[in-house]
Design an enzyme around this catalytic site. Structure first.
Site, PDB file in Angstrom:
ATOM      1  N   ARG A 282       3.464   7.590  -1.229  1.00  0.00           N
ATOM      2  CA  ARG A 282       4.467   8.481  -1.828  1.00  0.00           C
ATOM      3  C   ARG A 282       4.894   8.030  -3.228  1.00  0.00           C
ATOM      4  NH1 ARG A 282       7.947  11.152   1.327  1.00  0.00           N
ATOM      5  NH2 ARG A 282       7.422   9.683   2.979  1.00  0.00           N
TER       6      ARG A 282
ATOM      7  N   CYS B 151       5.526  34.034   9.276  1.00  0.00           N
ATOM      8  CA  CYS B 151       6.136  34.676  10.414  1.00  0.00           C
ATOM      9  C   CYS B 151       6.629  33.591  11.358  1.00  0.00           C
ATOM     10  CB  CYS B 151       5.110  35.581  11.083  1.00  0.00           C
ATOM     11  SG  CYS B 151       5.878  36.631  12.291  1.00  0.00           S
TER      12      CYS B 151
ATOM     13  N   TYR C  11       2.592  14.229   0.276  1.00  0.00           N
ATOM     14  CA  TYR C  11       2.688  14.923   1.562  1.00  0.00           C
ATOM     15  C   TYR C  11       2.986  16.406   1.371  1.00  0.00           C
ATOM     16  CZ  TYR C  11       2.708  10.081   2.885  1.00  0.00           C
ATOM     17  OH  TYR C  11       2.359   8.766   2.994  1.00  0.00           O
TER      18      TYR C  11
ATOM     19  N   GLU D 274       0.822  -1.222   0.000  1.00  0.00           N
ATOM     20  CA  GLU D 274       0.000   0.000   0.000  1.00  0.00           C
ATOM     21  C   GLU D 274       0.849   1.261   0.000  1.00  0.00           C
ATOM     22  OE1 GLU D 274      -2.631  -0.286   3.375  1.00  0.00           O
ATOM     23  OE2 GLU D 274      -0.979  -0.172   4.799  1.00  0.00           O
ATOM     24  N   PRO D 275       1.540   1.503  -1.116  1.00  0.00           N
ATOM     25  CA  PRO D 275       2.360   2.717  -1.203  1.00  0.00           C
ATOM     26  C   PRO D 275       1.505   3.974  -1.372  1.00  0.00           C
ATOM     27  CG  PRO D 275       2.337   1.579  -3.309  1.00  0.00           C
ATOM     28  CD  PRO D 275       1.575   0.704  -2.353  1.00  0.00           C
TER      29      PRO D 275
ATOM     30  N   ARG E 257       7.202  19.700   4.029  1.00  0.00           N
ATOM     31  CA  ARG E 257       8.204  18.637   4.202  1.00  0.00           C
ATOM     32  C   ARG E 257       9.579  19.170   4.619  1.00  0.00           C
ATOM     33  NH1 ARG E 257      10.156  15.177   1.322  1.00  0.00           N
ATOM     34  NH2 ARG E 257      10.018  13.452   2.790  1.00  0.00           N
TER      35      ARG E 257
END
Ligand SMILES: *Cc1c(COP(=O)(O)O)cnc(C)c1O
Length: 398
Positions: free
Chosen positions: A259, A325, A354, A256-257, A295
């Site tokens: 990425r 900020c 992601y 179950e990839p 990321r």
């Protein structure tokens, strides 16, 4: 897709920053996975937390893959996108009773990672089928924050609790039809994945009614050197281990990839708002930040960054910063780029996984839009940019 041509041809018609996806690359990734894993008794689920844009989910569905969902919201999105309940696997550890009831009512596959959820199922949903998420102890990942097995991991049922889980299910009329274990995310080597698979195949012999073993996701993507993750050798290893262990032919072997399907399919296009040069340090300030692409902030992750506007040959070392900020809002330190000026377009690459899915409204900023170039080079919007009204839509101003 030729990024430069496409972005430049937009001619400021699309407001920066924005995500831009390449459908061709998404399809290449999907087809490659299907070529390797959809043979014989393999099956592929897409872990939609990596990117849940409905356009991408539609491509996944057309390729007849299933879905790994980790929240009720993701289950609902998958259902809206036309996935059948049987093709959705709902995998979570901290389930409340409403969430369990919802999954049972909708008949999606339940992947249960705690004994507490089993106690509830025994009480309320006797007769139901489920699978168990196990902590095999073998963890791996590109950062300590994404290792999901082992002593420090909050996920899964420990091996020492398996007898109790089996006993509970047997006495409570629950049928265990699958087992699952996910080592973690993004490690480039396949050794831990294969080791975990081996342990899972071994432990599967303790269960008598299994229909599948799910070895989890975590296939790596090499953001810096762009080495290939070796899914051929991964699938071959699992195949061999499975026959050596005498696993039954009717047990499906699931991966179950997340990425892997989407990492290299998108860029984040932004514009330079400020250039500060000094003798010690040069800063490029963009009109985006870690609220749009987290990321680098979360994991110190490397992402290739390109200036697609300039023709300058003069290379300068820049710290490439976001607009938030917060001093940690930095995409890269001391990166060599051609001499850059305000207004240049900067692309952060390989942001398909992601990226948008981890974005936020920090600093009360709106999220960017998502656009796609399809296989015929047509450009379209696949999610509109947020507007200020979206930000205040949940306020109670009375
Ligand atoms: C996050 C996750 C995945 C996907 O991980 P990737 O590293 O994106 O492949 C798969 N399964 C489970 C249970 C997960 O939590």
């Amino acid at each position: 897709m030729d990024i430069k041509n496409i972005v430049c041809s937009l001619n400021d018609k699309v407001r920066t920053p924005f995500y831009l996806y390449d459908e061709k690359v998404i399809l290449e990734n999907i087809n490659r996975l299907n070529d390797v894993f959809c043979k014989k008794n393999f099956g592929v689920l897409y872990a939609m937390k990596a990117n849940s844009n409905p356009y991408i989910l539609k491509l996944v569905k057309n390729a007849e893959m299933g879905i790994d969902a980790c929240s009720v919201e993701e289950v609902k999105i998958a259902l809206i996108c036309g996935f059948s309940p049987e093709s959705i696997y709902y995998n979570a550890d901290c389930l409340n009773s409403d969430e369990i009831d919802f999954a049972v009512e909708r008949n999606v596959n339940l992947v249960i990672g705690s004994l507490d959820a089993l106690y509830y199922l025994v009480k309320k949903h006797s007769g139901h089928e489920l699978s168990l998420r196990l902590n095999s102890g073998i963890g791996a990942g590109h950062s300590s924050k994404v290792i999901t097995n082992g002593e420090l991991s909050k996920f899964g049922i420990n091996f020492s609790d398996i007898p109790e889980a089996i006993r509970l299910c047997k006495n409570g009329g629950l049928k265990i039809v699958g087992i699952h274990s996910h080592t973690g995310s993004g490690e480039m080597g396949i050794a831990s994945y294969v080791e975990n698979a081996n342990v899972m195949l071994d432990i599967s012999l303790q269960f008598d009614s299994l229909r599948f073993i799910n070895f989890g996701g975590g296939f790596g993507y090499d953001y810096k050197d762009h080495q290939e993750y070796d899914i051929d050798s991964l699938s071959e290893n699992i195949r061999q281990l499975s026959s050596a262990r005498g696993a039954k032919d009717n047990i499906r072997l699931i991966v179950e990839p997340g990425r892997y399907l989407v990492a290299n399919t998108a860029i984040l296009v932004s514009k330079v708002c400020s250039v500060k040069e000094s003798s010690s340090r040069n800063f490029l300030g963009l009109d985006t930040g870690h609220n749009h692409f987290p990321r680098c902030f979360y994991y110190d992750a490397w992402h290739d960054i390109e200036n697609i506007s300039t023709l300058s040959n003069e290379m300068i070392s820049y710290d490439i910063t976001g607009y938030l900020c917060q001093s940690g809002d930095i995409f890269a330190r001391q990166r060599l780029l051609p001499k850059t000026k305000v207004g240049d377009l900067i692309c952060i690459k390989d942001v398909g996984a992601y990226g948008y899915s981890m974005s936020s409204n920090f600093n009360s900023r709106v999220r960017p839009g998502e656009y796609l170039v399809d296989t015929e080079d047509n450009f379209s919007m696949i999610r509109r940019p947020e507007c200020f009204e979206d930000i205040i839509s949940t306020f109670n101003l009375d």
